[in-house]
Design an enzyme around this catalytic site. Structure first.
Site, PDB file in Angstrom:
ATOM      1  CG  ASN A 228       4.482  -1.766   5.006  1.00  0.00           C
ATOM      2  OD1 ASN A 228       5.594  -2.068   5.422  1.00  0.00           O
ATOM      3  ND2 ASN A 228       3.504  -2.642   4.960  1.00  0.00           N
TER       4      ASN A 228
ATOM      5  CB  CYS B   3      -3.431   1.437   6.949  1.00  0.00           C
ATOM      6  SG  CYS B   3      -3.404   2.851   8.070  1.00  0.00           S
ATOM      7  NE  ARG B   4      -4.459   1.296   1.663  1.00  0.00           N
ATOM      8  CZ  ARG B   4      -4.329   1.915   0.497  1.00  0.00           C
ATOM      9  NH1 ARG B   4      -5.236   1.756  -0.454  1.00  0.00           N
ATOM     10  NH2 ARG B   4      -3.288   2.693   0.260  1.00  0.00           N
ATOM     11  CB  SER B   5       0.508  -3.443   2.663  1.00  0.00           C
ATOM     12  OG  SER B   5       1.251  -2.448   3.320  1.00  0.00           O
TER      13      SER B   5
ATOM     14  CG  ASP C 247      -4.874   5.154   2.963  1.00  0.00           C
ATOM     15  OD1 ASP C 247      -4.998   4.772   4.150  1.00  0.00           O
ATOM     16  OD2 ASP C 247      -3.866   5.743   2.543  1.00  0.00           O
TER      17      ASP C 247
ATOM     18  CB  CYS D 208      -0.993  -0.005   1.162  1.00  0.00           C
ATOM     19  SG  CYS D 208      -0.287   0.231   2.804  1.00  0.00           S
TER      20      CYS D 208
END
Length: 160
Positions: free
Chosen positions: A14, A16-18, A128, A11
């Site tokens: 790096n 939050c999402r990933s 995001d 993401c």
């Protein structure tokens, strides 16, 4: 099986999402008894958060569902395209940036968007949640649980 399937989630920063995708995917392969066959990591397009733990709101959203987000932020490196079998971006911008960083057609073929692996959800990308509230983090977790299951099925059926 000598070769582990190597999966990299990406993401923007790096945190939050990933980072959450890494935690969810690790839990899925463990649940399926396949943890020894996978190497799972995450990275960011930017190095802005390098060396930091994930966003506390993402950690909390994941913990509420039983996932432990423990990764430390790092940027995507050129050798990631050689190391990993599949590189999964969270949104269109991440995927575009990964294509820009890829140095060959073989590298570009490894790039996928997370929502390609959706089973039940129909979002075009994983949004995001950084500037939103708790509902955004919960929605990301819904998407990651759905898409990680789909990604696991894809990989177990020989996809790369």
């Amino acid at each position: 099986m000598d070769h582990k399937t190597r999966v990299l989630f990406v993401c923007l920063g790096n945190i939050c999402r990933s980072a959450a995708a890494e935690a969810v995917m690790k839990a899925f392969v463990e649940k399926h008894g396949a943890a020894d066959r996978y190497l799972i990591d995450s990275a960011g397009i930017l190095n802005y958060h390098e060396g930091e733990y994930a966003d506390p709101r993402m950690i909390q959203a994941a913990q509420q569902r039983g996932y432990m987000v423990t990764s430390i932020s790092r940027p995507v490196q050129a050798d990631d395209f050689d190391i990993f079998d599949i590189i999964v971006g969270m949104d269109d911008d991440n995927v575009e940036s990964l294509h820009f960083k890829a140095q060959s057609e073989a590298h570009r073929k490894k790039i996928h968007q997370m929502t390609e692996f959706a089973i039940q959800m129909h979002d075009r990308y994983v949004p995001d949640p950084y500037y939103g509230g708790a509902a955004g983090f919960a929605h990301v977790m819904d998407l990651l649980e759905d898409t990680c299951e789909g990604l696991y099925q894809f990989l177990e059926n020989g996809g790369k």
